[in-house]
Design a protein around this motif. Structure first.
Motif, mmCIF file in Angstrom:
data_model
loop_
_atom_site.group_PDB
_atom_site.id
_atom_site.type_symbol
_atom_site.label_atom_id
_atom_site.label_comp_id
_atom_site.label_asym_id
_atom_site.label_seq_id
_atom_site.Cartn_x
_atom_site.Cartn_y
_atom_site.Cartn_z
ATOM 1 N N ILE A 19 -17.692 8.659 -8.188
ATOM 2 C CA ILE A 19 -17.985 7.268 -7.831
ATOM 3 C C ILE A 19 -19.426 7.216 -7.339
ATOM 4 O O ILE A 19 -19.793 7.893 -6.379
ATOM 5 N N LYS A 20 -20.225 6.402 -7.993
ATOM 6 C CA LYS A 20 -21.647 6.342 -7.695
ATOM 7 C C LYS A 20 -21.987 5.156 -6.794
ATOM 8 O O LYS A 20 -21.260 4.166 -6.733
ATOM 9 N N ASN A 21 -23.096 5.290 -6.102
ATOM 10 C CA ASN A 21 -23.619 4.218 -5.261
ATOM 11 C C ASN A 21 -23.747 2.935 -6.082
ATOM 12 O O ASN A 21 -24.270 2.951 -7.189
ATOM 13 N N GLY A 22 -23.224 1.833 -5.575
ATOM 14 C CA GLY A 22 -23.308 0.548 -6.254
ATOM 15 C C GLY A 22 -22.113 0.218 -7.127
ATOM 16 O O GLY A 22 -21.965 -0.927 -7.552
ATOM 17 N N GLN A 23 -21.260 1.203 -7.428
ATOM 18 C CA GLN A 23 -20.069 0.928 -8.235
ATOM 19 C C GLN A 23 -19.074 0.089 -7.439
ATOM 20 O O GLN A 23 -19.081 0.082 -6.214
ATOM 21 N N THR A 24 -18.200 -0.579 -8.176
ATOM 22 C CA THR A 24 -17.119 -1.340 -7.572
ATOM 23 C C THR A 24 -15.812 -0.591 -7.801
ATOM 24 O O THR A 24 -15.617 -0.006 -8.866
ATOM 25 N N VAL A 25 -14.951 -0.593 -6.785
ATOM 26 C CA VAL A 25 -13.650 0.062 -6.894
ATOM 27 C C VAL A 25 -12.553 -0.912 -6.506
ATOM 28 O O VAL A 25 -12.772 -1.845 -5.729
ATOM 29 N N LEU A 26 -11.375 -0.708 -7.088
ATOM 30 C CA LEU A 26 -10.183 -1.448 -6.681
ATOM 31 C C LEU A 26 -9.275 -0.495 -5.932
ATOM 32 O O LEU A 26 -9.039 0.633 -6.377
ATOM 33 N N VAL A 27 -8.778 -0.958 -4.801
ATOM 34 C CA VAL A 27 -7.899 -0.179 -3.942
ATOM 35 C C VAL A 27 -6.620 -0.969 -3.756
ATOM 36 O O VAL A 27 -6.650 -2.189 -3.562
ATOM 37 N N SER A 28 -5.494 -0.270 -3.815
ATOM 38 C CA SER A 28 -4.204 -0.940 -3.662
ATOM 39 C C SER A 28 -3.360 -0.252 -2.595
ATOM 40 O O SER A 28 -3.275 0.979 -2.546
ATOM 41 N N SER A 29 -2.700 -1.064 -1.789
ATOM 42 C CA SER A 29 -1.760 -0.534 -0.794
ATOM 43 C C SER A 29 -0.377 -0.320 -1.405
ATOM 44 O O SER A 29 0.463 0.362 -0.823
ATOM 45 N N ILE A 30 -0.131 -0.857 -2.583
ATOM 46 C CA ILE A 30 1.191 -0.803 -3.213
ATOM 47 C C ILE A 30 1.686 0.628 -3.472
ATOM 48 O O ILE A 30 2.847 0.918 -3.204
ATOM 49 N N PRO A 31 0.843 1.571 -3.981
ATOM 50 C CA PRO A 31 1.370 2.915 -4.248
ATOM 51 C C PRO A 31 2.021 3.573 -3.029
ATOM 52 O O PRO A 31 2.971 4.331 -3.173
ATOM 53 N N TYR A 32 1.528 3.268 -1.847
ATOM 54 C CA TYR A 32 2.061 3.927 -0.655
ATOM 55 C C TYR A 32 3.274 3.209 -0.072
ATOM 56 O O TYR A 32 3.816 3.633 0.934
ATOM 57 N N PHE A 33 3.726 2.156 -0.727
ATOM 58 C CA PHE A 33 5.027 1.578 -0.390
ATOM 59 C C PHE A 33 6.139 2.469 -0.954
ATOM 60 O O PHE A 33 7.251 2.482 -0.450
ATOM 61 N N PHE A 34 5.833 3.192 -2.028
ATOM 62 C CA PHE A 34 6.831 3.976 -2.756
ATOM 63 C C PHE A 34 6.719 5.481 -2.542
ATOM 64 O O PHE A 34 7.658 6.212 -2.840
ATOM 65 N N SER A 35 5.571 5.960 -2.092
ATOM 66 C CA SER A 35 5.398 7.392 -1.870
ATOM 67 C C SER A 35 4.338 7.620 -0.802
ATOM 68 O O SER A 35 3.571 6.712 -0.460
#
Length: 96
Positions: A19-35
């Motif tokens: 992941i490089k400086n200036g990139q955009t990322v999507l983060v989700s809390s959903i995966p940790y509802f299940f594991s």
């Protein structure tokens, strides 16, 4: 509290080359509802009112050792340290 999916713009080099400086990322809390978070997961964490994106390297009971991938960057990358699960906002699901 984060919405189920949140977008962040990366500022810094601690997760390069993935992941490089200036990139955009999507983060989700959903995966940790299940594991539970696992070694190798890239997570967004809240520390001192800031949001950081780091990788989980070790797990000891309910504590997670996170650090950046870029070993050539600052101390922040090499040794971010142990956090609790409540500090994890979500798992990286997409970077672009």
């Amino acid at each position: 509290m984060l919405p189920p999916i949140a977008r962040f713009k990366i500022s810094g080099h601690s997760m390069e080359p993935l992941i490089k400086n200036g990139q955009t990322v999507l983060v989700s809390s959903i995966p940790y509802f299940f594991s539970k978070p696992k070694i190798g997961d890239i997570v967004a964490i809240r520390k001192e009112e800031k949001v950081f994106v780091k990788r989980i390297f070790k797990i000891d009971k309910e504590k997670y050792f996170v650090k950046g991938d870029n070993e050539k960057d600052s101390l922040d990358s090499r040794d971010f340290g142990w956090i609790e699960k409540k500090e994890i906002l979500g798992k990286l699901i997409l970077n672009f």
